[in-house]
Design an enzyme around this catalytic site. Sequence first.
Site, short mmCIF file in Angstrom:
data_model
loop_
_atom_site.label_atom_id
_atom_site.label_comp_id
_atom_site.label_asym_id
_atom_site.label_seq_id
_atom_site.Cartn_x
_atom_site.Cartn_y
_atom_site.Cartn_z
N HIS A 24 0.84 -1.20 0.01
CA HIS A 24 -0.09 -0.04 -0.06
C HIS A 24 0.79 1.17 -0.07
O HIS A 24 1.94 1.24 0.69
CB HIS A 24 -0.90 0.04 1.36
CG HIS A 24 -1.62 -0.93 1.46
ND1 HIS A 24 -1.32 -1.97 2.14
CD2 HIS A 24 -3.15 -1.20 1.34
CE1 HIS A 24 -2.30 -3.09 2.40
NE2 HIS A 24 -3.44 -2.57 1.81
N ASP B 79 2.46 2.05 3.19
CA ASP B 79 3.34 1.16 3.85
C ASP B 79 4.73 1.49 3.69
O ASP B 79 5.67 1.12 4.45
CB ASP B 79 3.15 -0.36 3.31
CG ASP B 79 1.93 -0.93 3.50
OD1 ASP B 79 1.04 -0.28 4.14
OD2 ASP B 79 1.50 -1.82 2.56
C1 XLS Z 1 -7.45 -6.53 4.16
C2 XLS Z 1 -6.99 -6.75 2.76
C3 XLS Z 1 -5.76 -6.04 2.43
C4 XLS Z 1 -5.93 -6.01 0.76
C5 XLS Z 1 -4.98 -4.87 0.55
O1 XLS Z 1 -8.05 -7.48 4.80
O2 XLS Z 1 -6.57 -8.31 2.88
O3 XLS Z 1 -4.62 -6.41 3.28
O4 XLS Z 1 -5.09 -7.29 0.55
O5 XLS Z 1 -5.31 -3.60 0.39
#
Ligand code: XLS
Length: 441
Positions: free
Chosen positions: A106, A109
Amino acid sequence: MAVLGDKEYFKGIGKIKYEGKDSDNPLAFKFYNPEQMVAGKTMREHFKFAMAYWHTLCGTGGDPFGPGTKNFPWSVDSNPLNAAKEKADAAFEFITKMGFDYYCFHDFDLIDEAPTLAESEKRIQSIVAYLKQKQNASNVKLLWGTSNCFSNPRYMNGAASNPNFDVVARAGAQVKIALDATMELDGENYVFWGGREGYMSLLNTNMKLEQDNIGRFLNMAKDYARQQGFKGTFFIEPKPMEPTKHQYDFDAATSINTIREYGLQDDFKLNIEVNHATLAQHTFQHELQVAANAGMLGSIDANRGDYQNGWDTDQFPNNILETTEAMLVFLKSGGLQGGGVNFDAKTRRNSTDLEDIFLAHIGGADTFARALLIADNIIQNSAYESLLEKRYSSFKSGKGAAFVSGKLGLIDLYAYASEHGEPEQISGKQELFENILNQYS
Ligand code: XLS
Ligand code: NI
Ligand code: NI
């Protein structure tokens, strides 16, 4: 520039190697043998394993009952860019030592969000330049990028589905910057997970407007990226709930409807996450099959849920039978279209050794590899395929074949049934199918 930064974060851990199932070395693969051919491709090509930046580098284990427990030695610098570079060094050291080829992130991140949009964009651009150097100095690639439009309090009522246009526009700006970052890093795909794209109460919600706005928003993002020359695939990642009570991209079937309803079927596929499938009261293999049937099996977020807990526990995969059923669908539908297997999973809060992050990813990769081998063996050598074919053999000839090719009408069914009397009782043989799975695993 060297692949690794000056500091070594995972000291005492070298490159993880395949040693086979008789090895007692906890820091070795027992089943994942990257160059081994299975069903016409190497395991490396089948899976395209990726590390998730958020869990592996950012998640220190905080939960509603207590703070983080993990003392990560990176990101300790008070300067955001320096901290982000340390995190990137740790990320690339980890991916390289694991022998994986990919990572996913993200936007925030990578580096902490700044107080303003302009400053945030500058920060992202700086860390992207650094990551680009690290990619060039290694074989590590970006499987997909995404934008975190759910953590910041401004998104408490949603992002693209927000009732306030100002927030929708702010989310649009953030997605533009995240797309730019993804393209700059030659990202192979881009993900939309609608974290708060849903509602808590229908009483205060105009569902139709919110969903139409999501459709418009996704089209804008797609058009922008295509204009910039992005060739990759967009994925929607379904999830039924958490954080909102009801999320619009509830499951694979619902998301396929979103994709088709808003004319996105040439550009979008699905990213199926194991724990999201089970939260939607489906199995992982069910969600993969629904996606595959629509030609939209794009990518996988690998993890597992907990049979007793009703939330996204994001544990590392270790269920051989479940994963084998999934790999049967995977192999029979020709694998993933554009994506890979991203470990969207976290070590438990009390797994506090840095080594645990390696053990977790080794276990996850071995689970997928072992399940792939079993599934391939079942398809090649067991009675599975012929049993399945036999179950549908009535559609292969005669009136059944005519029915499938669209040559019959309801009157033909009437005439056939009148002539043939009560249909014979035919067993579904579920236990036999289950026994084959057991026998080959
Ligand atoms: C959350 C999601 C997230 C997505 C990416 O539950 O799995 O981590 O994979 O935003
Ligand atoms: Ni996910
Ligand atoms: Ni998830």
